[in-house]
Design a protein around this motif. Structure first.
Motif, PDB file in Angstrom:
ATOM      1  N   HIS A  61      -0.529   0.636  11.561  1.00  0.00           N
ATOM      2  CA  HIS A  61      -0.228   2.067  11.689  1.00  0.00           C
ATOM      3  C   HIS A  61      -1.142   2.932  10.829  1.00  0.00           C
ATOM      4  O   HIS A  61      -1.923   2.445  10.001  1.00  0.00           O
ATOM      5  N   GLY A  62      -0.980   4.239  10.996  1.00  0.00           N
ATOM      6  CA  GLY A  62      -1.774   5.210  10.267  1.00  0.00           C
ATOM      7  C   GLY A  62      -1.091   5.748   9.031  1.00  0.00           C
ATOM      8  O   GLY A  62       0.015   5.338   8.660  1.00  0.00           O
ATOM      9  N   LEU A  63      -1.752   6.720   8.374  1.00  0.00           N
ATOM     10  CA  LEU A  63      -1.252   7.321   7.147  1.00  0.00           C
ATOM     11  C   LEU A  63       0.080   8.024   7.413  1.00  0.00           C
ATOM     12  O   LEU A  63       0.182   8.860   8.309  1.00  0.00           O
ATOM     13  N   GLY A  64       1.091   7.664   6.640  1.00  0.00           N
ATOM     14  CA  GLY A  64       2.406   8.254   6.826  1.00  0.00           C
ATOM     15  C   GLY A  64       3.192   7.636   7.961  1.00  0.00           C
ATOM     16  O   GLY A  64       4.334   8.034   8.220  1.00  0.00           O
ATOM     17  N   LEU A 137      -5.618   5.801   9.853  1.00  0.00           N
ATOM     18  CA  LEU A 137      -5.946   4.993   8.674  1.00  0.00           C
ATOM     19  C   LEU A 137      -5.961   3.514   9.023  1.00  0.00           C
ATOM     20  O   LEU A 137      -6.845   2.766   8.594  1.00  0.00           O
ATOM     21  N   GLY A 138      -4.990   3.086   9.837  1.00  0.00           N
ATOM     22  CA  GLY A 138      -4.948   1.690  10.267  1.00  0.00           C
ATOM     23  C   GLY A 138      -6.131   1.308  11.126  1.00  0.00           C
ATOM     24  O   GLY A 138      -6.538   0.139  11.160  1.00  0.00           O
ATOM     25  N   GLY A 139      -6.707   2.277  11.837  1.00  0.00           N
ATOM     26  CA  GLY A 139      -7.917   2.015  12.618  1.00  0.00           C
ATOM     27  C   GLY A 139      -9.115   1.776  11.717  1.00  0.00           C
ATOM     28  O   GLY A 139      -9.909   0.853  11.939  1.00  0.00           O
ATOM     29  N   LEU A 140      -9.252   2.614  10.695  1.00  0.00           N
ATOM     30  CA  LEU A 140     -10.333   2.414   9.728  1.00  0.00           C
ATOM     31  C   LEU A 140     -10.191   1.069   9.034  1.00  0.00           C
ATOM     32  O   LEU A 140     -11.155   0.307   8.907  1.00  0.00           O
ATOM     33  N   VAL A 141      -8.976   0.763   8.591  1.00  0.00           N
ATOM     34  CA  VAL A 141      -8.729  -0.518   7.919  1.00  0.00           C
ATOM     35  C   VAL A 141      -9.039  -1.678   8.861  1.00  0.00           C
ATOM     36  O   VAL A 141      -9.687  -2.660   8.475  1.00  0.00           O
ATOM     37  N   SER A 142      -8.613  -1.569  10.120  1.00  0.00           N
ATOM     38  CA  SER A 142      -8.841  -2.650  11.088  1.00  0.00           C
ATOM     39  C   SER A 142     -10.325  -2.864  11.342  1.00  0.00           C
ATOM     40  O   SER A 142     -10.784  -4.002  11.487  1.00  0.00           O
ATOM     41  N   LEU A 143     -11.087  -1.776  11.411  1.00  0.00           N
ATOM     42  CA  LEU A 143     -12.538  -1.896  11.599  1.00  0.00           C
ATOM     43  C   LEU A 143     -13.158  -2.676  10.447  1.00  0.00           C
ATOM     44  O   LEU A 143     -13.977  -3.588  10.661  1.00  0.00           O
ATOM     45  N   LEU A 144     -12.775  -2.330   9.225  1.00  0.00           N
ATOM     46  CA  LEU A 144     -13.346  -3.013   8.064  1.00  0.00           C
ATOM     47  C   LEU A 144     -12.896  -4.467   7.995  1.00  0.00           C
ATOM     48  O   LEU A 144     -13.664  -5.346   7.595  1.00  0.00           O
ATOM     49  N   ALA A 236       7.812   6.226  -1.982  1.00  0.00           N
ATOM     50  CA  ALA A 236       7.283   6.692  -0.696  1.00  0.00           C
ATOM     51  C   ALA A 236       6.228   7.787  -0.850  1.00  0.00           C
ATOM     52  O   ALA A 236       5.154   7.714  -0.249  1.00  0.00           O
ATOM     53  N   ASP A 237       6.524   8.808  -1.651  1.00  0.00           N
ATOM     54  CA  ASP A 237       5.583   9.922  -1.778  1.00  0.00           C
ATOM     55  C   ASP A 237       4.312   9.503  -2.510  1.00  0.00           C
ATOM     56  O   ASP A 237       3.215   9.952  -2.190  1.00  0.00           O
ATOM     57  N   ARG A 238       4.474   8.610  -3.483  1.00  0.00           N
ATOM     58  CA  ARG A 238       3.284   8.115  -4.187  1.00  0.00           C
ATOM     59  C   ARG A 238       2.389   7.326  -3.229  1.00  0.00           C
ATOM     60  O   ARG A 238       1.160   7.481  -3.240  1.00  0.00           O
ATOM     61  N   ALA A 239       2.979   6.486  -2.381  1.00  0.00           N
ATOM     62  CA  ALA A 239       2.186   5.705  -1.428  1.00  0.00           C
ATOM     63  C   ALA A 239       1.384   6.615  -0.514  1.00  0.00           C
ATOM     64  O   ALA A 239       0.207   6.358  -0.231  1.00  0.00           O
ATOM     65  N   LEU A 240       2.011   7.696  -0.040  1.00  0.00           N
ATOM     66  CA  LEU A 240       1.319   8.612   0.862  1.00  0.00           C
ATOM     67  C   LEU A 240       0.187   9.344   0.153  1.00  0.00           C
ATOM     68  O   LEU A 240      -0.950   9.396   0.642  1.00  0.00           O
ATOM     69  N   ALA A 241       0.487   9.912  -1.026  1.00  0.00           N
ATOM     70  CA  ALA A 241      -0.529  10.668  -1.748  1.00  0.00           C
ATOM     71  C   ALA A 241      -1.681   9.774  -2.203  1.00  0.00           C
ATOM     72  O   ALA A 241      -2.858  10.138  -2.080  1.00  0.00           O
ATOM     73  N   ARG A 242      -1.365   8.595  -2.729  1.00  0.00           N
ATOM     74  CA  ARG A 242      -2.419   7.706  -3.231  1.00  0.00           C
ATOM     75  C   ARG A 242      -3.243   7.112  -2.090  1.00  0.00           C
ATOM     76  O   ARG A 242      -4.447   6.892  -2.231  1.00  0.00           O
ATOM     77  N   SER A 243      -2.600   6.837  -0.952  1.00  0.00           N
ATOM     78  CA  SER A 243      -3.356   6.324   0.193  1.00  0.00           C
ATOM     79  C   SER A 243      -4.286   7.393   0.754  1.00  0.00           C
ATOM     80  O   SER A 243      -5.405   7.093   1.189  1.00  0.00           O
ATOM     81  N   MET A 244      -3.827   8.657   0.744  1.00  0.00           N
ATOM     82  CA  MET A 244      -4.719   9.744   1.167  1.00  0.00           C
ATOM     83  C   MET A 244      -5.917   9.845   0.229  1.00  0.00           C
ATOM     84  O   MET A 244      -7.059  10.008   0.667  1.00  0.00           O
ATOM     85  N   ARG A 245      -5.660   9.721  -1.062  1.00  0.00           N
ATOM     86  CA  ARG A 245      -6.768   9.744  -2.008  1.00  0.00           C
ATOM     87  C   ARG A 245      -7.721   8.572  -1.767  1.00  0.00           C
ATOM     88  O   ARG A 245      -8.944   8.730  -1.799  1.00  0.00           O
ATOM     89  N   GLY A 246      -7.153   7.388  -1.509  1.00  0.00           N
ATOM     90  CA  GLY A 246      -7.993   6.229  -1.223  1.00  0.00           C
ATOM     91  C   GLY A 246      -8.825   6.419   0.028  1.00  0.00           C
ATOM     92  O   GLY A 246      -9.989   5.999   0.090  1.00  0.00           O
ATOM     93  N   LEU A 247      -8.248   7.082   1.047  1.00  0.00           N
ATOM     94  CA  LEU A 247      -8.979   7.343   2.278  1.00  0.00           C
ATOM     95  C   LEU A 247     -10.156   8.263   2.024  1.00  0.00           C
ATOM     96  O   LEU A 247     -11.289   7.992   2.440  1.00  0.00           O
TER      97      LEU A 247
END
Length: 348
Positions: A61-64, A137-144, A236-247
């Motif tokens: 899946h994607g972000l969020g 986000l899951g598409g980018l991860v899957s490509l890598l 939950a909110d930390r995962a979303l914010a930190r994953s966005m930063r990682g992206l």
């Protein structure tokens, strides 16, 4: 690059929103993740099951988002695939990572571990590469993942993948760029926590769907229930914010870690699927990405937004099946133009 065909394989009917598929925790290097399982059904037209193709697929899946984003698509693809859908660390029902954080590299490692787990399961298809399908986000991860571990990936489907861009899409708040500033992610987490589940779902539908008014009320109610469950998770909110930063941080990477460079190294059959009304990732990237992949096929869905597997499950399923079946552009199946035509609004 070639136009993606659509498979004529009979598919089961989708009668209203389906309940989420059951799942269980799967061990990975950074802890555990929750993975839902959609069992293979065999042909939908009553033909003999013996000898029917039975392969394996993993959905990311994607972000969020969460594994439930794939409920309908996995049901359609069960005519050929045993399906697994992962909740990335910190999303859905997955606990936060014990180590490694929320960088793109960490998500890649998690998906590699789940892919290996899926391939190792006993039964038909054991030990063979898996069909990998990712969104945003899951598409980018899957490509890598596919670039790093091609031995694990049979085919790759990228649904509006979050490819590196160097301007902020209009649907995003420019304040998101502040996530790169030390200390700011904590502020972002507080703001996310202040948004009600109902408001979160309304915003998600407005941004992610090409036609928000067409989303069934039952689907909205289901999404609100899931969002309430997620709101009860302290991470939950930390995962979303930190994953966005990682992206965003991943967009600055050069060398083999750069997604565009990784795309050029792919050798498995790859489908690039995009909606013409994607407000989050520019559809103009679709033909560029499909052309970068040596064996890339392109399908643009007119009027569809960022989550084609939710908004247009049947044409998405037919394109994924055609890829697995080894069909070529010379075997295009006639479907309504609104499903398969390239929208004029998308620039090559």
């Amino acid at each position: 690059m070639s136009d993606a065909p659509l498979s004529p394989t009979p598919l089961p009917p989708l009668a209203g929103p389906l309940p989420p598929w059951p799942g269980a925790d799967v061990p990975i290097r950074s802890g555990t993740v929750f993975v839902r399982r959609t069992p293979w059904t065999g042909p939908a037209d009553g033909q003999e099951v013996a000898g029917a193709p039975r392969e394996r697929a993993l959905y990311v899946h994607g972000l969020g988002g969460a594994s439930t984003n794939w409920t309908d698509l996995a049901a359609l693809l069960a005519v050929r695939f045993d399906g697994w859908a992962v909740d990335l660390p910190g999303f859905g029902r997955s606990a936060p990572p014990a180590r490694g954080g929320y960088s793109i590299r960490s998500h890649v490692r998690a998906v590699v571990d789940v892919l290996a787990h899926v391939a190792d399961q006993p039964g038909e298809g054991a030990g063979r590469p898996v069909h990998l399908v990712g969104n945003s986000l899951g598409g980018l991860v899957s490509l890598l993942v596919a670039a790093q571990r091609p031995d694990l990936v049979a085919t790759l489907t990228l649904v509006s993948p979050a490819m590196p861009v160097y301007r902020v899409p209009p649907a995003f708040s420019r304040a998101l760029l502040l996530l790169l500033v030390p200390g700011v992610p904590t502020l972002a987490e507080r703001r996310l926590a202040a948004v009600t589940p109902e408001a979160s779902v309304r915003n998600m539908i407005r941004v992610c769907f090409g036609d928000p008014a067409a989303v069934p009320p039952e689907r909205i109610e289901q999404a609100v229930r899931e969002m309430r469950e997620r709101a009860g998770q302290p991470w939950a909110d930390r995962a979303l914010a930190r994953s966005m930063r990682g992206l965003i941080t991943s967009y600055l990477r050069l060398g083999p870690a750069n997604a565009w460079r990784a795309a050029r190294s792919l050798r498995m059959p790859t489908l690039v699927l995009w909606g013409s009304r994607d407000r989050l990732v520019d559809p103009a990237l679709a033909p560029r990405l499909a052309a970068a992949v040596p064996d890339g096929r392109l399908l643009l869905l007119d009027g569809v937004g960022h989550v084609a597997m939710l908004e247009a499950a049947e044409p998405t399923a037919r394109a994924v099946l055609a890829l697995a079946e080894g069909r070529t552009g010379d075997e295009l199946v006639a479907f309504p133009p609104a499903v398969a035509d390239t929208p004029r609004s998308v620039r090559p």
